[in-house]
Design a protein around this motif. Structure first.
Motif, PDB file in Angstrom:
ATOM      1  N   GLY A  53      11.868 -13.904   6.946  1.00  0.00           N
ATOM      2  CA  GLY A  53      10.613 -13.162   7.026  1.00  0.00           C
ATOM      3  C   GLY A  53      10.551 -12.084   5.961  1.00  0.00           C
ATOM      4  O   GLY A  53      10.216 -10.943   6.229  1.00  0.00           O
ATOM      5  N   GLU A  54      10.840 -12.483   4.709  1.00  0.00           N
ATOM      6  CA  GLU A  54      10.833 -11.509   3.608  1.00  0.00           C
ATOM      7  C   GLU A  54       9.445 -11.428   2.996  1.00  0.00           C
ATOM      8  O   GLU A  54       8.792 -12.460   2.786  1.00  0.00           O
ATOM      9  N   HIS A  55       9.005 -10.197   2.741  1.00  0.00           N
ATOM     10  CA  HIS A  55       7.692  -9.947   2.135  1.00  0.00           C
ATOM     11  C   HIS A  55       6.551 -10.484   3.000  1.00  0.00           C
ATOM     12  O   HIS A  55       5.588 -11.056   2.479  1.00  0.00           O
ATOM     13  N   VAL A  56       6.655 -10.329   4.289  1.00  0.00           N
ATOM     14  CA  VAL A  56       5.506 -10.640   5.161  1.00  0.00           C
ATOM     15  C   VAL A  56       5.156  -9.465   6.066  1.00  0.00           C
ATOM     16  O   VAL A  56       4.195  -9.532   6.821  1.00  0.00           O
ATOM     17  N   ASP A  57       5.943  -8.373   5.993  1.00  0.00           N
ATOM     18  CA  ASP A  57       5.654  -7.256   6.918  1.00  0.00           C
ATOM     19  C   ASP A  57       4.303  -6.619   6.620  1.00  0.00           C
ATOM     20  O   ASP A  57       3.589  -6.214   7.533  1.00  0.00           O
ATOM     21  N   TYR A  58       3.917  -6.569   5.333  1.00  0.00           N
ATOM     22  CA  TYR A  58       2.652  -5.905   4.982  1.00  0.00           C
ATOM     23  C   TYR A  58       1.448  -6.826   5.130  1.00  0.00           C
ATOM     24  O   TYR A  58       0.340  -6.429   4.821  1.00  0.00           O
ATOM     25  N   CYS A 182       5.518   0.491   0.772  1.00  0.00           N
ATOM     26  CA  CYS A 182       6.325  -0.435   1.566  1.00  0.00           C
ATOM     27  C   CYS A 182       5.609  -0.824   2.857  1.00  0.00           C
ATOM     28  O   CYS A 182       4.663  -0.177   3.286  1.00  0.00           O
ATOM     29  N   GLY A 183       6.117  -1.875   3.498  1.00  0.00           N
ATOM     30  CA  GLY A 183       5.627  -2.269   4.814  1.00  0.00           C
ATOM     31  C   GLY A 183       6.417  -1.564   5.904  1.00  0.00           C
ATOM     32  O   GLY A 183       7.137  -0.593   5.645  1.00  0.00           O
ATOM     33  N   ASP A 184       6.303  -2.107   7.133  1.00  0.00           N
ATOM     34  CA  ASP A 184       6.923  -1.450   8.295  1.00  0.00           C
ATOM     35  C   ASP A 184       8.372  -1.878   8.534  1.00  0.00           C
ATOM     36  O   ASP A 184       9.063  -1.276   9.353  1.00  0.00           O
ATOM     37  N   LEU A 185       8.786  -2.941   7.870  1.00  0.00           N
ATOM     38  CA  LEU A 185      10.064  -3.573   8.222  1.00  0.00           C
ATOM     39  C   LEU A 185      11.250  -2.613   8.269  1.00  0.00           C
ATOM     40  O   LEU A 185      11.987  -2.570   9.263  1.00  0.00           O
ATOM     41  N   ASP A 186      11.456  -1.859   7.200  1.00  0.00           N
ATOM     42  CA  ASP A 186      12.718  -1.127   7.088  1.00  0.00           C
ATOM     43  C   ASP A 186      12.906  -0.085   8.189  1.00  0.00           C
ATOM     44  O   ASP A 186      13.946  -0.088   8.868  1.00  0.00           O
ATOM     45  N   PRO A 187      11.938   0.816   8.412  1.00  0.00           N
ATOM     46  CA  PRO A 187      12.165   1.780   9.496  1.00  0.00           C
ATOM     47  C   PRO A 187      12.247   1.124  10.876  1.00  0.00           C
ATOM     48  O   PRO A 187      13.016   1.585  11.729  1.00  0.00           O
ATOM     49  N   GLY A 235       6.388  -4.676  -9.666  1.00  0.00           N
ATOM     50  CA  GLY A 235       6.547  -6.008  -9.094  1.00  0.00           C
ATOM     51  C   GLY A 235       6.209  -6.037  -7.617  1.00  0.00           C
ATOM     52  O   GLY A 235       5.469  -6.907  -7.137  1.00  0.00           O
ATOM     53  N   TYR A 236       6.727  -5.080  -6.867  1.00  0.00           N
ATOM     54  CA  TYR A 236       6.464  -5.029  -5.431  1.00  0.00           C
ATOM     55  C   TYR A 236       4.974  -4.811  -5.172  1.00  0.00           C
ATOM     56  O   TYR A 236       4.366  -5.490  -4.351  1.00  0.00           O
ATOM     57  N   ARG A 237       4.372  -3.875  -5.912  1.00  0.00           N
ATOM     58  CA  ARG A 237       2.936  -3.574  -5.712  1.00  0.00           C
ATOM     59  C   ARG A 237       2.072  -4.787  -5.998  1.00  0.00           C
ATOM     60  O   ARG A 237       1.138  -5.082  -5.250  1.00  0.00           O
TER      61      ARG A 237
HETATM   62  C1  GLA Z   1      11.205  -3.733   0.975  1.00  0.00           C
HETATM   63  C2  GLA Z   1      10.060  -3.023   1.700  1.00  0.00           C
HETATM   64  C3  GLA Z   1       9.778  -3.684   3.039  1.00  0.00           C
HETATM   65  C4  GLA Z   1       9.604  -5.194   2.899  1.00  0.00           C
HETATM   66  C5  GLA Z   1      10.752  -5.788   2.093  1.00  0.00           C
HETATM   67  C6  GLA Z   1      10.555  -7.257   1.812  1.00  0.00           C
HETATM   68  O1  GLA Z   1      12.398  -3.531   1.660  1.00  0.00           O
HETATM   69  O2  GLA Z   1      10.386  -1.670   1.906  1.00  0.00           O
HETATM   70  O3  GLA Z   1       8.630  -3.110   3.644  1.00  0.00           O
HETATM   71  O4  GLA Z   1       8.353  -5.511   2.346  1.00  0.00           O
HETATM   72  O5  GLA Z   1      10.918  -5.128   0.857  1.00  0.00           O
HETATM   73  O6  GLA Z   1      10.620  -8.002   2.988  1.00  0.00           O
END
Ligand code: GLA
Length: 394
Positions: A53-58, A182-187, A235-237
């Motif tokens: 589930g990489e790069h789907v949190d946002y 960033c999305g919500d995943l990390d916290p 790249g991320y943006r």
């Molecule tokens: C970074 C971001 C996360 C997420 C990942 C990819 O860690 O901070 O929000 O988008 O990349 O899954």
């Protein structure tokens, strides 16, 4: 760094909880850099890996992830002269206010400012950081730094936050104050993970579940590529913007609603649309594989995730491709993929524990020398580690 006996006498932690070695290290570094002072309060937070589930949190996708046993500690105390200071790994910054300057002070100062939004007012601080989470390695050292800072500052202030508010404060710090999209995943992973478990996140509904890690004989090896990963980079943006445009173009509120309609997207969005649509479905398939105890199936999904991130989402690097390919050639490896935001960072392999060393060596041989490898364990997040200041949501 291990603190001296002198440093040990000068640090204390609320609730008389036992300080970890790493917290002692952070407090020791603080005193070594800024001299003796009042007792420091401290906090610890883990890094994380994404299983699927990489790069789907946002884009409201589903994710299987876990906190890991590489942790980071922060120690804080009021500063004697009204200045804000941080020391981390021998690097020091100092300024008259907790402002952003694109340096190692940003995330800790942002945490202090974010707490202000929750009514927790802090004095100017001296702050020490000690970390076993490698920086810019796709293992969420940033979220660990933010969360450990929040916990240490709550302890210093004698304040508490619900776990949901802690996540909200971390996101305010990272997105609004530091300015990372960033999305919500990390916290969420850093706060809600449970030891020995995989954390399942549904970013559409906000639901969280856990599944126990089903295989005592199978583990996860992480190898850093040595290439810096940077979520603040373009790249991320641009990936995030493409994913969001793909959803809007299809009238979908998130990637779970796309199904096979990524085929209807205009050419420039089709590959990104296919990644987010298929990745969230791979998470569901991975959950089924975990529940069935089918490591071979999970390994196939892990490999497919990497191919999707590399070919469709274009966030891999030659080195990460080489590292994952090398891991897969090791007997006992079920699958390997890049982990985290991409453009560098680390690779993750699902592997028989008996083959972990061989797999780590194979990945390391394809990485920048001495970048680091770890056999990681699914570990507890901050909600479990700091119940004195992080309360369950009401
Ligand atoms: C970074 C971001 C996360 C997420 C990942 C990819 O860690 O901070 O929000 O988008 O990349 O899954």
């Amino acid at each position: 760094m291990r603190p001296s006996a002198h440093h040990r006498t000068a640090v204390a932690r609320c609730q008389n909880a036992e300080m970890t070695d790493l917290e002692m290290g952070a407090a020791g570094e603080l005193e070594a850099a800024f001299g003796p002072g009042t007792s420091a309060a401290s906090g610890v937070a883990p890094g994380r890996v994404t299983l699927l589930g990489e790069h789907v949190d946002y884009v409201s996708g589903r994710i299987a992830c876990m906190a890991i046993d590489l942790t980071l500690a922060v120690a804080v105390r009021p500063s004697a002269d009204g200045h804000w200071r941080v020391v981390s790994d021998g690097h020091r910054v100092e300024r008259p206010a907790p402002s952003m300057a694109r340096d190692i002070g940003d995330r800790v100062f942002a945490a202090a400012s974010a707490l202000g939004r929750f009514g927790v007012v802090l004095p100017p601080l001296d702050i020490g950081v000690a970390s076993r989470v490698p920086r810019s390695s796709g293992l969420s050292s940033s979220a660990a730094l933010t969360a450990a800072s929040l916990v240490a500052m709550l302890r210093l202030a004698g304040a508490r936050l619900s776990s949901d508010d802690l996540v909200a404060a971390a996101l305010i710090a990272e997105r609004e104050i530091v300015g990372v999209p960033c999305g919500d995943l990390d916290p969420l992973a850093v706060v809600y993970s449970r030891a020995g478990s995989v954390l399942l996140l549904d970013c559409a509904t906000g639901s969280r579940e856990t599944r126990g890690w089903p295989w005592p004989e199978i583990g996860l090896v992480v190898a850093s590529s040595g290439e810096r990963h940077d979520v603040q980079g373009t790249g991320y943006r641009t990936r995030r913007a493409m994913a969001e445009r793909a959803c809007v173009t299809l009238g979908a509120s998130g990637c779970q609603e796309i199904g096979d309609r990524w085929r209807d997207l205009p050419g420039e969005l089709r590959a990104a649309g296919r990644h987010i649509a298929t990745e969230t479905r791979r998470t569901d398939a991975a959950i089924a594989a975990l529940e069935a105890g089918d490591a071979h199936r999970l390994g196939v999904l892990v490999n497919e995730s990497h191919e999707s991130l590399s070919s469709d989402y274009r966030i891999s690097t030659e080195r990460l491709d080489a590292m994952t390919a090398a891991a897969r050639r090791v007997p006992g490896c079920y699958g390997a993929r890049l982990v985290g935001g991409g453009f560098g960072g680390s690779a993750l392999a699902l592997v028989d524990r008996s083959a972990a060393d061989a797999c780590a060596a194979a990945m390391a041989a394809a990485a920048i020398p001495d970048a680091g490898t770890w056999l990681i364990e699914p570990s507890a997040g901050v909600a479990v580690l700091a119940p004195d200041v992080v309360t369950s949501p009401t």
